[in-house]
Design an enzyme around this catalytic site. Sequence first.
Site, short mmCIF file in Angstrom:
data_model
loop_
_atom_site.label_atom_id
_atom_site.label_comp_id
_atom_site.label_asym_id
_atom_site.label_seq_id
_atom_site.Cartn_x
_atom_site.Cartn_y
_atom_site.Cartn_z
N ARG A 98 17.09 86.46 -31.17
CA ARG A 98 16.38 86.29 -32.44
C ARG A 98 16.49 84.85 -32.93
O ARG A 98 17.32 84.09 -32.45
CB ARG A 98 17.00 87.23 -33.50
CG ARG A 98 16.81 88.71 -33.22
CD ARG A 98 15.39 89.15 -33.35
NE ARG A 98 15.22 90.61 -33.17
CZ ARG A 98 15.09 91.22 -32.00
NH1 ARG A 98 15.13 90.49 -30.87
NH2 ARG A 98 14.94 92.53 -31.93
N SER A 107 7.31 88.23 -43.79
CA SER A 107 8.25 88.47 -42.69
C SER A 107 7.56 88.36 -41.34
O SER A 107 6.37 88.61 -41.21
CB SER A 107 8.83 89.88 -42.84
OG SER A 107 9.43 90.30 -41.63
N LEU A 127 10.13 97.36 -60.34
CA LEU A 127 8.73 96.94 -60.45
C LEU A 127 7.79 98.14 -60.69
O LEU A 127 6.64 97.96 -61.07
CB LEU A 127 8.29 96.18 -59.19
CG LEU A 127 8.97 94.84 -58.93
CD1 LEU A 127 8.47 94.22 -57.64
CD2 LEU A 127 8.78 93.88 -60.10
N LEU A 177 18.81 96.07 -58.80
CA LEU A 177 20.20 96.23 -58.33
C LEU A 177 20.33 97.32 -57.25
O LEU A 177 21.43 97.86 -57.04
CB LEU A 177 21.14 96.53 -59.50
CG LEU A 177 21.19 95.48 -60.62
CD1 LEU A 177 22.19 95.89 -61.71
CD2 LEU A 177 21.56 94.10 -60.08
N TYR A 233 8.29 98.90 -42.81
CA TYR A 233 8.70 97.69 -43.56
C TYR A 233 7.70 96.57 -43.29
O TYR A 233 7.16 95.97 -44.21
CB TYR A 233 10.11 97.26 -43.14
CG TYR A 233 10.42 95.83 -43.51
CD1 TYR A 233 10.39 94.82 -42.56
CD2 TYR A 233 10.73 95.49 -44.82
CE1 TYR A 233 10.67 93.51 -42.90
CE2 TYR A 233 11.00 94.18 -45.18
CZ TYR A 233 10.97 93.20 -44.21
OH TYR A 233 11.23 91.89 -44.56
N LYS A 283 14.24 96.19 -47.26
CA LYS A 283 13.94 95.39 -46.06
C LYS A 283 14.68 95.84 -44.79
O LYS A 283 14.85 95.09 -43.86
CB LYS A 283 14.27 93.94 -46.35
CG LYS A 283 15.74 93.68 -46.64
CD LYS A 283 16.24 92.56 -45.78
CE LYS A 283 17.73 92.54 -45.80
NZ LYS A 283 18.29 91.90 -44.61
N PHE A 296 12.09 84.65 -40.32
CA PHE A 296 12.60 85.27 -39.11
C PHE A 296 13.93 85.93 -39.47
O PHE A 296 13.91 86.84 -40.31
CB PHE A 296 12.60 84.23 -37.97
CG PHE A 296 11.18 84.08 -37.47
CD1 PHE A 296 10.21 83.44 -38.24
CD2 PHE A 296 10.77 84.68 -36.30
CE1 PHE A 296 8.88 83.36 -37.83
CE2 PHE A 296 9.44 84.59 -35.86
CZ PHE A 296 8.50 83.93 -36.64
N ASN A 297 15.04 85.51 -38.92
CA ASN A 297 16.28 86.24 -39.26
C ASN A 297 17.21 85.42 -40.13
O ASN A 297 17.95 84.58 -39.61
CB ASN A 297 16.99 86.66 -37.96
CG ASN A 297 16.23 87.76 -37.25
OD1 ASN A 297 15.06 87.60 -36.91
ND2 ASN A 297 16.88 88.90 -37.05
N ASP A 322 13.38 97.97 -31.52
CA ASP A 322 13.84 96.60 -31.24
C ASP A 322 13.00 95.94 -30.16
O ASP A 322 12.53 96.62 -29.25
CB ASP A 322 15.30 96.61 -30.79
CG ASP A 322 16.25 96.47 -31.97
OD1 ASP A 322 15.76 96.27 -33.10
OD2 ASP A 322 17.46 96.56 -31.79
N LYS A 351 4.77 94.49 -45.83
CA LYS A 351 4.62 93.02 -45.95
C LYS A 351 3.19 92.62 -45.57
O LYS A 351 2.56 91.80 -46.20
CB LYS A 351 5.63 92.31 -45.04
CG LYS A 351 7.08 92.48 -45.46
CD LYS A 351 7.37 91.82 -46.80
CE LYS A 351 8.84 91.89 -47.15
NZ LYS A 351 9.14 91.24 -48.46
C1 WQD Z 1 19.19 91.37 -34.67
C2 WQD Z 1 19.62 91.64 -33.24
C3 WQD Z 1 19.58 93.96 -32.66
C4 WQD Z 1 22.81 95.12 -35.42
C5 WQD Z 1 15.74 91.68 -39.25
C6 WQD Z 1 15.50 92.44 -40.50
C7 WQD Z 1 14.09 92.37 -40.97
C8 WQD Z 1 13.48 91.01 -40.80
C9 WQD Z 1 13.76 90.41 -39.44
C10 WQD Z 1 13.07 89.65 -42.72
C11 WQD Z 1 18.77 92.67 -32.54
C12 WQD Z 1 21.00 93.42 -32.62
C13 WQD Z 1 21.88 94.38 -34.72
C14 WQD Z 1 23.88 95.72 -34.72
C15 WQD Z 1 23.02 94.83 -32.66
N1 WQD Z 1 13.94 90.11 -41.79
N2 WQD Z 1 21.98 94.24 -33.37
N3 WQD Z 1 23.95 95.55 -33.36
O1 WQD Z 1 16.09 93.72 -36.18
O2 WQD Z 1 15.63 91.25 -35.88
O3 WQD Z 1 15.27 92.40 -38.14
O4 WQD Z 1 15.15 90.41 -39.28
O5 WQD Z 1 11.95 90.02 -42.87
O6 WQD Z 1 14.15 92.67 -42.35
O7 WQD Z 1 15.81 93.78 -40.26
O8 WQD Z 1 17.57 91.95 -37.22
O9 WQD Z 1 20.00 91.79 -37.55
O10 WQD Z 1 18.95 94.10 -37.37
O11 WQD Z 1 19.10 92.63 -35.33
O12 WQD Z 1 23.09 94.69 -31.42
O13 WQD Z 1 24.77 96.41 -35.28
O14 WQD Z 1 20.96 92.16 -33.26
O15 WQD Z 1 19.33 94.85 -31.55
O16 WQD Z 1 18.64 92.31 -31.18
P1 WQD Z 1 16.10 92.36 -36.75
P2 WQD Z 1 18.96 92.68 -36.95
#
Ligand code: WQD
Length: 355
Positions: free
Chosen positions: A234, A126, A61, A35, A153, A86, A181-182, A314, A157
């Site tokens: 993404r 991931s 765990l 949780l 992170y 994550k 991916f996302n 990023d 993985k």
């Molecule tokens: C996406 C895009 C940011 C927030 C995530 C997870 C990671 C992994 C992969 C599973 C980027 C932009 C974001 C904001 C923004 N998932 N952004 N303003 O970084 O690709 O990674 O997916 O394993 O766990 O963190 O995803 O949603 O953080 O960002 O401009 O307030 O949105 O720069 O281009 P990310 P994200």
Amino acid sequence: MKKTILITGGLGYIGSHAVIEFVKSGYEVVIIDNLSNTNIGVLDNIAKIINYKPKFYEINLINKTGLKNIFSNHNFDGVIHFAGLKAVGESCKNIGLYHNNNIVGTINLFETMEKYGVRNIIFSSSATVYKVNSEINTGLKETNLTGDTSNPYGTTKFVIEQLLKDYKNHKSWKVINLRYFNPIGAHTSGLLGENPNGIPNNLLPYIMKVATGELSEIGVFGNDYDTVDGTGVRDYIDVIDLVRGHLKAWELVENQNTKGKMEKKKVESKNNGFFETFNLGVGKGVSVLEMINIANKVVGKDIPYTIKSRRSGDLAIVYSDSSKANKILGWKTKISTMESIENSWKFYKKLKIKD
Ligand code: WQD
């Protein structure tokens, strides 16, 4: 006799959606979760959707004794391992938290699985395990180099994938590694979705909280990337499509066991371990501004945003080539980005009413 599957992190965003899909597909599911990034209300919402409350244990765990007690009370056919922290940014700030929680916790899980002869696993990996040499990463394949990760992170993985290879090579485990991916979207009921504790790290939950008025505006992290409109691109995959990929992966693991039994009649193979990796993504990229524009259409108003400086770590473009999953798992995404955002919006509106 129903097969019983242990789902770690089963009250989390992706884990809770997986519980729904596996129960609907006729499996008995047991959930463990600490949780740390969800709440017990998710279990009630799962029960509302499937008219049945799966057995739940609140446990970390790190608690190996507690894990053993759970395994001694159930005869698991396999494990789907979601549990783990994550947030990429948080992992850079608190490396030890991620190493202990994600890696040490998983070591305990794997040792307990082996002790109780549970040797089938689907691992929630991931795209962050890929070694990215440049800002542009179009059509990442499973054969792309991994390791040399850009954040702790991703390192956790990557390390867990290596641990699983040991169990496949020396204990005949059947392992499927799914590299997400996302993930975005929510259950069509509006009862389940991505609702992290605190300020969201990820893009869509943040956009949704601006749309409900809980947050004032979205900061767009950089508009000077070499992309369609300068903002980050993404591969946004719907969570229901994602968990359907897990069902297909589980069927492949079961086929390996059936095959193994048939082969056993012919020859006592020393090691009939199995290890496969699949990307789960849409195979195309969407930019931050494109996501905001789709959200504007869904919520019926313009969501305020300001351009901010780039977020460290990023990349400009990251999206998958998921053709291996299409071919071998017979899986492909069906839900559009617009539909994912519509389902998210339905979930966040319900959350807002509840508050
Ligand atoms: C996406 C895009 C940011 C927030 C995530 C997870 C990671 C992994 C992969 C599973 C980027 C932009 C974001 C904001 C923004 N998932 N952004 N303003 O970084 O690709 O990674 O997916 O394993 O766990 O963190 O995803 O949603 O953080 O960002 O401009 O307030 O949105 O720069 O281009 P990310 P994200």
